[in-house]
Design a protein around this motif. Structure first.
Motif, PDB file in Angstrom:
ATOM      1  N   GLY A  18       0.806  -1.216   0.000  1.00 32.74           N
ATOM      2  CA  GLY A  18       0.000   0.000   0.000  1.00 32.74           C
ATOM      3  C   GLY A  18       0.837   1.262   0.000  1.00 32.74           C
ATOM      4  O   GLY A  18       0.484   2.275   0.615  1.00 32.74           O
ATOM      5  N   VAL A  19       1.972   1.219  -0.723  1.00 28.34           N
ATOM      6  CA  VAL A  19       2.901   2.344  -0.711  1.00 28.34           C
ATOM      7  C   VAL A  19       2.261   3.618  -1.250  1.00 28.34           C
ATOM      8  O   VAL A  19       2.527   4.715  -0.753  1.00 28.34           O
ATOM      9  N   THR A  20       1.395   3.496  -2.245  1.00 30.96           N
ATOM     10  CA  THR A  20       0.809   4.686  -2.861  1.00 30.96           C
ATOM     11  C   THR A  20      -0.085   5.469  -1.901  1.00 30.96           C
ATOM     12  O   THR A  20      -0.329   6.654  -2.107  1.00 30.96           O
ATOM     13  N   THR A  21      -0.561   4.824  -0.840  1.00 33.02           N
ATOM     14  CA  THR A  21      -1.392   5.522   0.141  1.00 33.02           C
ATOM     15  C   THR A  21      -0.599   5.901   1.392  1.00 33.02           C
ATOM     16  O   THR A  21      -1.160   6.445   2.344  1.00 33.02           O
ATOM     17  N   MET A  22       0.709   5.635   1.376  1.00 35.40           N
ATOM     18  CA  MET A  22       1.533   5.848   2.554  1.00 35.40           C
ATOM     19  C   MET A  22       1.658   7.319   2.926  1.00 35.40           C
ATOM     20  O   MET A  22       1.906   7.660   4.081  1.00 35.40           O
ATOM     21  N   LYS A  23       1.447   8.225   1.943  1.00 38.99           N
ATOM     22  CA  LYS A  23       1.584   9.654   2.247  1.00 38.99           C
ATOM     23  C   LYS A  23       0.536  10.127   3.255  1.00 38.99           C
ATOM     24  O   LYS A  23       0.709  11.155   3.908  1.00 38.99           O
ATOM     25  N   ASP A  24      -0.542   9.371   3.382  1.00 37.13           N
ATOM     26  CA  ASP A  24      -1.601   9.734   4.331  1.00 37.13           C
ATOM     27  C   ASP A  24      -1.347   9.172   5.723  1.00 37.13           C
ATOM     28  O   ASP A  24      -2.110   9.457   6.649  1.00 37.13           O
ATOM     29  N   ILE A  74       8.587   1.450  10.458  1.00 38.06           N
ATOM     30  CA  ILE A  74       8.913   1.053   9.086  1.00 38.06           C
ATOM     31  C   ILE A  74       8.021   1.803   8.097  1.00 38.06           C
ATOM     32  O   ILE A  74       8.486   2.290   7.056  1.00 38.06           O
ATOM     33  N   LYS A  75       6.731   1.928   8.425  1.00 40.31           N
ATOM     34  CA  LYS A  75       5.812   2.666   7.551  1.00 40.31           C
ATOM     35  C   LYS A  75       6.248   4.117   7.415  1.00 40.31           C
ATOM     36  O   LYS A  75       6.189   4.710   6.324  1.00 40.31           O
ATOM     37  N   TYR A  76       6.686   4.711   8.529  1.00 36.61           N
ATOM     38  CA  TYR A  76       7.147   6.093   8.487  1.00 36.61           C
ATOM     39  C   TYR A  76       8.360   6.231   7.579  1.00 36.61           C
ATOM     40  O   TYR A  76       8.451   7.170   6.772  1.00 36.61           O
ATOM     41  N   GLN A  77       9.317   5.297   7.680  1.00 40.81           N
ATOM     42  CA  GLN A  77      10.509   5.378   6.849  1.00 40.81           C
ATOM     43  C   GLN A  77      10.171   5.202   5.369  1.00 40.81           C
ATOM     44  O   GLN A  77      10.741   5.875   4.510  1.00 40.81           O
ATOM     45  N   ILE A  78       9.226   4.315   5.065  1.00 38.42           N
ATOM     46  CA  ILE A  78       8.794   4.157   3.672  1.00 38.42           C
ATOM     47  C   ILE A  78       8.146   5.455   3.182  1.00 38.42           C
ATOM     48  O   ILE A  78       8.371   5.896   2.050  1.00 38.42           O
ATOM     49  N   GLN A  79       7.352   6.073   4.039  1.00 32.77           N
ATOM     50  CA  GLN A  79       6.741   7.360   3.711  1.00 32.77           C
ATOM     51  C   GLN A  79       7.811   8.401   3.372  1.00 32.77           C
ATOM     52  O   GLN A  79       7.674   9.174   2.421  1.00 32.77           O
ATOM     53  N   GLN A  80       8.910   8.407   4.142  1.00 31.36           N
ATOM     54  CA  GLN A  80       9.990   9.345   3.894  1.00 31.36           C
ATOM     55  C   GLN A  80      10.739   9.017   2.605  1.00 31.36           C
ATOM     56  O   GLN A  80      11.139   9.925   1.857  1.00 31.36           O
ATOM     57  N   TYR A  81      10.941   7.733   2.314  1.00 31.99           N
ATOM     58  CA  TYR A  81      11.551   7.348   1.035  1.00 31.99           C
ATOM     59  C   TYR A  81      10.702   7.880  -0.121  1.00 31.99           C
ATOM     60  O   TYR A  81      11.219   8.425  -1.102  1.00 31.99           O
ATOM     61  N   GLU A  82       9.394   7.694  -0.010  1.00 27.34           N
ATOM     62  CA  GLU A  82       8.481   8.148  -1.056  1.00 27.34           C
ATOM     63  C   GLU A  82       8.519   9.668  -1.193  1.00 27.34           C
ATOM     64  O   GLU A  82       8.497  10.200  -2.308  1.00 27.34           O
ATOM     65  N   LYS A  83       8.581  10.368  -0.061  1.00 25.55           N
ATOM     66  CA  LYS A  83       8.645  11.832  -0.102  1.00 25.55           C
ATOM     67  C   LYS A  83       9.924  12.287  -0.781  1.00 25.55           C
ATOM     68  O   LYS A  83       9.936  13.287  -1.508  1.00 25.55           O
ATOM     69  N   THR A  84      11.004  11.559  -0.560  1.00 17.31           N
ATOM     70  CA  THR A  84      12.266  11.915  -1.202  1.00 17.31           C
ATOM     71  C   THR A  84      12.150  11.779  -2.714  1.00 17.31           C
ATOM     72  O   THR A  84      12.596  12.662  -3.469  1.00 17.31           O
ATOM     73  N   LEU A  85      11.513  10.700  -3.175  1.00 19.41           N
ATOM     74  CA  LEU A  85      11.357  10.482  -4.615  1.00 19.41           C
ATOM     75  C   LEU A  85      10.420  11.503  -5.253  1.00 19.41           C
ATOM     76  O   LEU A  85      10.698  12.012  -6.336  1.00 19.41           O
ATOM     77  N   THR A  86       9.306  11.785  -4.580  1.00 21.06           N
ATOM     78  CA  THR A  86       8.248  12.587  -5.205  1.00 21.06           C
ATOM     79  C   THR A  86       8.296  14.076  -4.869  1.00 21.06           C
ATOM     80  O   THR A  86       7.712  14.885  -5.590  1.00 21.06           O
ATOM     81  N   VAL A  87       8.960  14.442  -3.771  1.00 19.45           N
ATOM     82  CA  VAL A  87       8.985  15.849  -3.348  1.00 19.45           C
ATOM     83  C   VAL A  87      10.417  16.389  -3.245  1.00 19.45           C
ATOM     84  O   VAL A  87      10.742  17.403  -3.858  1.00 19.45           O
ATOM     85  N   ARG A  88      11.263  15.697  -2.482  1.00 24.06           N
ATOM     86  CA  ARG A  88      12.609  16.240  -2.235  1.00 24.06           C
ATOM     87  C   ARG A  88      13.452  16.294  -3.511  1.00 24.06           C
ATOM     88  O   ARG A  88      14.066  17.326  -3.805  1.00 24.06           O
ATOM     89  N   ILE A 131      14.497  -3.053   2.753  1.00 20.00           N
ATOM     90  CA  ILE A 131      13.553  -2.252   1.980  1.00 20.00           C
ATOM     91  C   ILE A 131      14.300  -1.303   1.052  1.00 20.00           C
ATOM     92  O   ILE A 131      13.979  -1.171  -0.135  1.00 20.00           O
ATOM     93  N   TYR A 132      15.329  -0.655   1.597  1.00 17.86           N
ATOM     94  CA  TYR A 132      16.104   0.295   0.791  1.00 17.86           C
ATOM     95  C   TYR A 132      16.784  -0.404  -0.381  1.00 17.86           C
ATOM     96  O   TYR A 132      16.686   0.041  -1.531  1.00 17.86           O
ATOM     97  N   ASN A 133      17.469  -1.519  -0.114  1.00 16.97           N
ATOM     98  CA  ASN A 133      18.231  -2.202  -1.163  1.00 16.97           C
ATOM     99  C   ASN A 133      17.338  -2.775  -2.247  1.00 16.97           C
ATOM    100  O   ASN A 133      17.680  -2.759  -3.434  1.00 16.97           O
ATOM    101  N   GLU A 134      16.165  -3.304  -1.849  1.00 17.01           N
ATOM    102  CA  GLU A 134      15.312  -4.000  -2.810  1.00 17.01           C
ATOM    103  C   GLU A 134      14.316  -3.078  -3.506  1.00 17.01           C
ATOM    104  O   GLU A 134      13.958  -3.318  -4.664  1.00 17.01           O
ATOM    105  N   ASP A 135      13.862  -2.022  -2.805  1.00 11.31           N
ATOM    106  CA  ASP A 135      12.761  -1.223  -3.345  1.00 11.31           C
ATOM    107  C   ASP A 135      13.118   0.226  -3.643  1.00 11.31           C
ATOM    108  O   ASP A 135      12.371   0.918  -4.325  1.00 11.31           O
ATOM    109  N   TYR A 136      14.257   0.699  -3.131  1.00  9.78           N
ATOM    110  CA  TYR A 136      14.709   2.060  -3.429  1.00  9.78           C
ATOM    111  C   TYR A 136      16.194   2.042  -3.786  1.00  9.78           C
ATOM    112  O   TYR A 136      16.989   2.756  -3.189  1.00  9.78           O
TER     113      TYR A 136
END
Length: 228
Positions: A18-24, A74-88, A131-136
């Motif tokens: 559910g990564v696409t909804t993680m921003k919420d 872990i959910k928070y860290q995934i949220q931050q990874y996503e923010k880095t890709l889409t915002v930072r 998570i970082y190595n496999e998904d980011y």
């Protein structure tokens, strides 16, 4: 074919998790987490890349797990990874007027040794690294580990066994005379004072709570859109 399989696995993971909804996802205990595990994004390097900092030696895992759970963290860290890709990254690209798709990481390991690298701490760090190595993959340009004691260097020799050669090549381990190296990479005004810089973000509770960077205005704009 192998690259296609990796991509397919990553897309399946993003869908199932559910990564696409993680921003919420709202981590209400974030301030307490940062007290027991100081980390965050702060500023950019001289090339315009976002800088991520962790103070691993300041982790109090027992208290950390009293204010949150491993799953929520872990959910928070995934949220931050996503923010880095889409915002930072986009905000840094606009500010630097060039494509930015990698970050700089600084790990302060003062006080870290085999003694405090307990099984629970290993579990958290290994889960995040997986998570970082496999998904980011390929999102970190360079990692600098500072305040490495002889005890940490023994630990590092063990940790390296879990990392691939490409990742190891990006990592530099330095003792307590690291300031000149960091200042080669990052302007003094962008570097926290506890790492030899001149920034303290005192009006925002400290550098690792400020989320200082070109992306901050972008995040505020998005928040205003959501409120309208």
């Amino acid at each position: 074919m192998e690259e296609q399989n990796v991509l397919a696995d990553m897309l399946d993971w993003r869908k199932n998790f559910g990564v696409t909804t993680m921003k919420d996802f709202d981590l209400k205990e974030l301030n307490a987490i940062r007290q027991y595990y100081p980390q965050g994004y702060h500023g950019v390097d001289k090339e315009g890349r976002p800088v991520y900092i962790e103070r691993l030696g300041k982790i109090n895992f027992e208290r950390l797990m009293k204010v949150t759970t491993l799953d929520r963290y872990i959910k928070y860290q995934i949220q931050q990874y996503e923010k880095t890709l889409t915002v930072r990254f986009p905000a840094c690209s606009a500010a630097a007027n060039k494509h930015i798709n990698r970050s700089i990481a600084i790990l302060d390991v003062e006080g870290v040794s085999l003694k405090n690298f307990t099984t629970p701490v290993q579990k958290v760090l290994m889960q995040l690294r997986k998570i970082y190595n496999e998904d980011y993959p390929e999102t970190v340009h360079q990692m600098v580990i500072v305040n490495a004691s002889p005890g940490f260097r023994l630990l590092w020799n063990t940790v390296k066994c879990f990392l691939d050669t490409d990742t190891i090549a990006k990592i530099q381990v330095i003792g307590n005379k690291y300031q000149s190296k960091l200042l080669e990479l990052i302007d003094k005004s962008e570097l926290p004072d506890f790492l030899g810089g001149s920034c303290n973000c005192k009006h925002e509770g400290g550098c690792l709570r400020s989320d200082k960077g070109p992306w901050k205005e972008t995040s505020k704009a998005e928040e205003l859109k959501l409120k309208k």
